[in-house]
Scaffold this motif. Structure first.
Motif, PDB file in Angstrom:
ATOM      1  N   ARG A  63      70.172  45.997  85.898  1.00 34.10           N
ATOM      2  CA  ARG A  63      69.761  45.365  87.153  1.00 34.10           C
ATOM      3  C   ARG A  63      70.910  45.522  88.139  1.00 34.10           C
ATOM      4  O   ARG A  63      72.049  45.794  87.749  1.00 34.10           O
ATOM      5  N   LEU A  64      70.639  45.367  89.432  1.00 34.17           N
ATOM      6  CA  LEU A  64      71.634  45.484  90.486  1.00 34.17           C
ATOM      7  C   LEU A  64      72.053  44.082  90.922  1.00 34.17           C
ATOM      8  O   LEU A  64      71.206  43.227  91.188  1.00 34.17           O
ATOM      9  N   ILE A  65      73.383  43.828  90.962  1.00 36.30           N
ATOM     10  CA  ILE A  65      73.941  42.554  91.408  1.00 36.30           C
ATOM     11  C   ILE A  65      74.578  42.765  92.777  1.00 36.30           C
ATOM     12  O   ILE A  65      75.364  43.704  92.960  1.00 36.30           O
ATOM     13  N   VAL A  66      74.266  41.895  93.753  1.00 36.67           N
ATOM     14  CA  VAL A  66      74.724  42.048  95.138  1.00 36.67           C
ATOM     15  C   VAL A  66      75.424  40.756  95.561  1.00 36.67           C
ATOM     16  O   VAL A  66      74.881  39.655  95.410  1.00 36.67           O
ATOM     17  N   TYR A  67      76.651  40.897  96.108  1.00 36.24           N
ATOM     18  CA  TYR A  67      77.388  39.822  96.749  1.00 36.24           C
ATOM     19  C   TYR A  67      77.296  40.054  98.253  1.00 36.24           C
ATOM     20  O   TYR A  67      78.015  40.907  98.802  1.00 36.24           O
ATOM     21  N   LYS A  73      86.598  37.773  96.939  1.00 30.54           N
ATOM     22  CA  LYS A  73      88.041  37.973  97.004  1.00 30.54           C
ATOM     23  C   LYS A  73      88.467  38.476  98.391  1.00 30.54           C
ATOM     24  O   LYS A  73      88.059  37.930  99.417  1.00 30.54           O
ATOM     25  N   LYS A  74      89.236  39.561  98.449  1.00 27.92           N
ATOM     26  CA  LYS A  74      89.773  40.001  99.742  1.00 27.92           C
ATOM     27  C   LYS A  74      88.730  40.657 100.626  1.00 27.92           C
ATOM     28  O   LYS A  74      88.964  40.885 101.814  1.00 27.92           O
ATOM     29  N   TRP A  75      87.556  40.989 100.060  1.00 30.92           N
ATOM     30  CA  TRP A  75      86.479  41.581 100.868  1.00 30.92           C
ATOM     31  C   TRP A  75      85.507  40.509 101.378  1.00 30.92           C
ATOM     32  O   TRP A  75      84.497  40.842 101.992  1.00 30.92           O
ATOM     33  N   LYS A  76      85.790  39.243 101.125  1.00 32.41           N
ATOM     34  CA  LYS A  76      84.874  38.178 101.491  1.00 32.41           C
ATOM     35  C   LYS A  76      84.787  38.055 103.005  1.00 32.41           C
ATOM     36  O   LYS A  76      85.800  38.023 103.702  1.00 32.41           O
ATOM     37  N   GLY A  77      83.566  37.982 103.510  1.00 34.04           N
ATOM     38  CA  GLY A  77      83.326  37.850 104.940  1.00 34.04           C
ATOM     39  C   GLY A  77      83.287  39.163 105.689  1.00 34.04           C
ATOM     40  O   GLY A  77      82.995  39.187 106.892  1.00 34.04           O
ATOM     41  N   ARG A  78      83.567  40.297 105.001  1.00 29.69           N
ATOM     42  CA  ARG A  78      83.621  41.599 105.698  1.00 29.69           C
ATOM     43  C   ARG A  78      82.703  42.655 105.083  1.00 29.69           C
ATOM     44  O   ARG A  78      82.214  43.531 105.789  1.00 29.69           O
ATOM     45  N   HIS A  79      82.489  42.608 103.769  1.00 27.58           N
ATOM     46  CA  HIS A  79      81.742  43.649 103.071  1.00 27.58           C
ATOM     47  C   HIS A  79      80.650  43.028 102.205  1.00 27.58           C
ATOM     48  O   HIS A  79      80.781  41.905 101.732  1.00 27.58           O
ATOM     49  N   MET A  80      79.603  43.810 101.995  1.00 29.75           N
ATOM     50  CA  MET A  80      78.608  43.530 100.969  1.00 29.75           C
ATOM     51  C   MET A  80      78.952  44.389  99.747  1.00 29.75           C
ATOM     52  O   MET A  80      79.077  45.617  99.861  1.00 29.75           O
ATOM     53  N   ILE A  81      79.080  43.767  98.584  1.00 25.70           N
ATOM     54  CA  ILE A  81      79.496  44.454  97.354  1.00 25.70           C
ATOM     55  C   ILE A  81      78.326  44.451  96.386  1.00 25.70           C
ATOM     56  O   ILE A  81      77.633  43.446  96.226  1.00 25.70           O
ATOM     57  N   ALA A  82      78.109  45.605  95.714  1.00 22.65           N
ATOM     58  CA  ALA A  82      77.024  45.737  94.735  1.00 22.65           C
ATOM     59  C   ALA A  82      77.536  46.472  93.517  1.00 22.65           C
ATOM     60  O   ALA A  82      78.432  47.325  93.597  1.00 22.65           O
TER      61      ALA A  82
END
Length: 523
Positions: A406-410, A415-424
């Motif tokens: 399954r795909l997990i998406v933040y 961490k340091k990418w919080k508020g700037r990037h979508m991570i999957a």
């Protein structure tokens, strides 16, 4: 769903519905079960027709006896023939048991003249009668020797025929036994297949019952949360009124203290003025002074009473302030619990959506390909910013009977990418077919964010993604910018390239390759 009854099994041979017995117990007594012939003729017959077949079987054993050599004196031809003229008759016919042709045994038909001389010969000489008797004896001895020789030949032929039959039996018996083994193996496979099918149906029904129970539990939790919220809202007016009462009491106590201070100041001023004004008239005013002293004592008593009242008021104020602080702490705790409850409620709603999407995707998702529709994107992004919300896609497989992923998406990053990037990233789960698959595994594919405005020349955003796992349901490592196991998509990319339309975002996952690690040795 809970009221559905399981279908009762039926017999494969007689099609009888089994009410109060098992399949194995019924097969031991069923008259329609096929069984091989006991005499190994290669035929299969029903159990209830076994006796009839045994009576008609060609391999049924019979008593094998040699036919007797019958003397046919009654059929002898009484003719005047010489002693040397010997006729041969068929002493034995074909053997009805083994169909072995037996050669003819010589049997003499001797005319009565050879045994009983005529009256014309009675008067012959004794030498002629002796020679005739000797010839008769020699003829009988020769015929007996011939019969013995022929009997030996027939016995040898019977032995050869019996050896051939035993050889044929040894060659036919393995074929019949192999056919019986194949038939029993097929019957066993059919029973096992039926058991697996029944267990799969029962598992599906159990999963449906569990999903209904999960929905009921979620509804109960939501109702409990709503009750807590309503209780909290009902307590807020009481808390506010309590705060107002405390403030009013503080104001009243402050006014009382001011009045007491003002009275004391006035009394001191009056006493000083009197001492200065009536210094010479001390004796005259002693009584009045005593009265004043009594008034002062009374005032002091009143002051002490006011002090006691003030101390009680201060104690009450301290208790009230302590209760207020405790209530404030409780309110803060309840607010934190409310925030966590809202977070859990949001996560539960998302899990419910994922569960429903997973049940629907079982029928519409192809192996190795997933299109994930993300509704209410703005609300989910705000929830991710406030509560670190994690989105999980519906479960799908890399290929038919492959790895369960399954795909997990933040949405707001971590961490340091919080508020700037979508991570999957790809999460490898424990699957039903893991025992048949090679481990560790390497799964590679592409994640595409679809352009929802320009259909003629779409500008999709595609990222390469991979997953290396030792086994299913493994915790992901920390994200690294150089790692291909995580993809980093800036928030500006989502709005700049027309990926969001009607508050909806589409993510497409295509699995291109799946294999073992390169350092794994294959057999």
């Amino acid at each position: 769903m809970n009221g559905t009854r399981l279908q009762k099994p039926t017999c494969y041979f007689c099609n009888k519905v089994l009410e109060n017995e098992t399949e194995e117990g019924h097969l031991t007594t069923c008259g329609s079960v096929l069984e091989p012939c006991e005499f190994k003729c290669g035929a299969y017959c029903q159990r209830k027709m076994r006796d009839k077949h045994l009576k008609e079987c060609t391999n049924r054993p019979q008593t094998q006896t040699l036919p007797r050599i019958t003397k046919q004196h009654k059929n002898m031809q009484f003719e005047h023939v010489p002693i040397q003229n010997v006729q041969y008759q068929s002493a034995f016919q074909k053997n009805p048991i083994q169909n072995v042709p037996i050669q003819n045994f010589p049997v003499q038909n001797i005319s009565p003249q050879n045994y009983y001389p005529t009256t014309s010969r009675i008067d012959s000489t004794p030498q002629k009668t002796i020679s005739i008797d000797v010839l008769k004896l020699q003829t009988k001895l020769g015929s007996i020797e011939g019969q013995l020789i022929q009997t030996q030949k027939n016995l040898e032929a019977l032995k050869l025929r019996q050896d051939k039959l035993s050889a044929m039996q040894t060659t036919i018996n393995p074929q019949i036994s192999s056919q019986l083994e194949n038939l029993s193996y097929q019957n066993h496979n059919f029973v096992e297949w039926r058991k697996t099918m029944d267990s799969d149906v029962n598992n599906l029904k159990y999963d449906l019952v569990q999903s209904d129970r999960l929905k009921l539990d979620l509804n109960k939790k939501i109702k409990m949360l709503e009750d807590k919220l309503s209780l909290f809202n009902s307590l807020m007016p009481e808390i506010n009124s309590f705060k107002e009462n405390v403030m009013k009491e503080q104001i009243i106590s402050n006014e009382v203290i001011r009045e007491v201070k003002s009275k004391l100041e006035k009394l001191e001023d009056f006493h000083a003025h009197e001492n200065a004004a009536i210094g010479g008239l001390w004796d005259d005013q002693r009584k009045r002074l005593e009265e004043i002293k009594g008034d002062v004592v009374g005032c002091s008593k009143n002051i002490e009473e006011q002090k006691l009242k003030y101390s009680t008021v201060v104690f009450d104020l301290r208790a009230i302030t302590q209760i207020a602080t405790e209530n404030a702490e409780k309110v803060e705790i309840q607010e934190k619990e409310l925030i966590s409850i809202r977070k859990n409620l949001t996560q539960l709603k998302l899990d419910m959506e994922i569960l429903e999407d997973t049940q629907i995707s079982r029928f519409f998702t192809k192996p190795g390909h997933l299109i994930w529709k993300m509704n209410e994107f703005k609300m989910k992004m705000e929830s991710a910013k406030s509560t670190d919300l994690v989105l999980r896609s519906p479960i799908f497989y890399t290929h038919e009977y492959g790895y369960k992923i399954r795909l997990i998406v933040y949405l707001n990053g971590i961490k340091k990418w919080k508020g700037r990037h979508m991570i999957a990233c790809i999460h490898v789960l424990k699957g039903e077919y893991d025992l048949m698959l090679p481990w560790p595994c390497l799964i590679e594919g592409n994640v595409t964010i679809r352009d929802l405005y320009d259909y003629s020349d779409p500008r999709h955003t595609t990222k390469f993604i991979s997953a290396k796992r030792e086994h299913g349901d493994e915790v992901n490592d920390d994200p690294q910018e150089s790692s291909t196991q995580y993809i980093f998509i800036p928030h500006t990319t989502l709005t700049k390239y027309n990926h969001i339309r009607d508050d909806t975002l589409f993510l497409e996952v295509k699995i291109g390759r799946y294999m073992k690690h390169q350092d794994e040795t294959s057999l």
